[in-house]
Write a protein that holds these residues in place. Structure first.
Motif: not given
Length: 147
Positions: A71-72, A78, A97, A94, A75-76, A80-82
């Motif tokens: 997930v990290d 872009n 995006e 989660v 997310e980095r 997904v986001k938390r």
């Protein structure tokens, strides 16, 4: 009722077809900085409209720490986001995006084109019955899991 050799043949066919459809769609991932495992996580996030890392880890049969790393990275990049849950502020969800949605759609479009190609030469009667039979098998598999 099917005989054992028929069941073995069905299992092998389903496994090979699923693997080939998956592999064909994943060719797109080469153009993005995302691994097949990260893509599986992305699909789960997209399917669940907000999922905790714990539930995601459970669905993927991975350790919580491994899932957090995945997930990290998503997310980095872009994908997904938390976000904090509206109903329980202790929970972190989660969510997808637009970049993640776009990538999933590209892969699905490629898979759909591949399925159209591999079924194009079926007899008309087989093309009509195939979706209904597969949907019924899927429903039965879901019923057995939920019982």
């Amino acid at each position: 009722m099917y005989g054992e050799s028929d069941i073995i043949s069905i299992e092998k066919s389903l496994r090979y077809i699923a693997g080939r459809v998956r592999a064909n769609g994943r060719e797109i991932l080469k153009d993005h900085d995302i691994s097949p495992l990260q893509f599986v996580a992305l699909q789960w996030v997209g399917d669940k409209e907000g999922i905790t890392i714990g539930k995601l880890a459970s669905h993927m049969y991975l350790a919580h720490s491994t899932t957090t790393d995945i997930v990290d990275k998503l997310e980095r990049a872009n994908f997904v986001k938390r976000v904090r849950s509206d109903t329980d502020k202790r929970q972190v969800l989660v969510i997808m995006e637009s970049r993640g949605k776009s990538l999933i759609q590209k892969v699905i479009d490629k898979r759909v084109a591949y399925i159209a190609e591999i079924t194009a030469n079926l007899e008309e009667s087989d093309r009509v019955i195939l979706p209904r039979v597969l949907e019924e098998v899927l429903r039965e598999s879901e019923r057995l899991i939920n019982d």
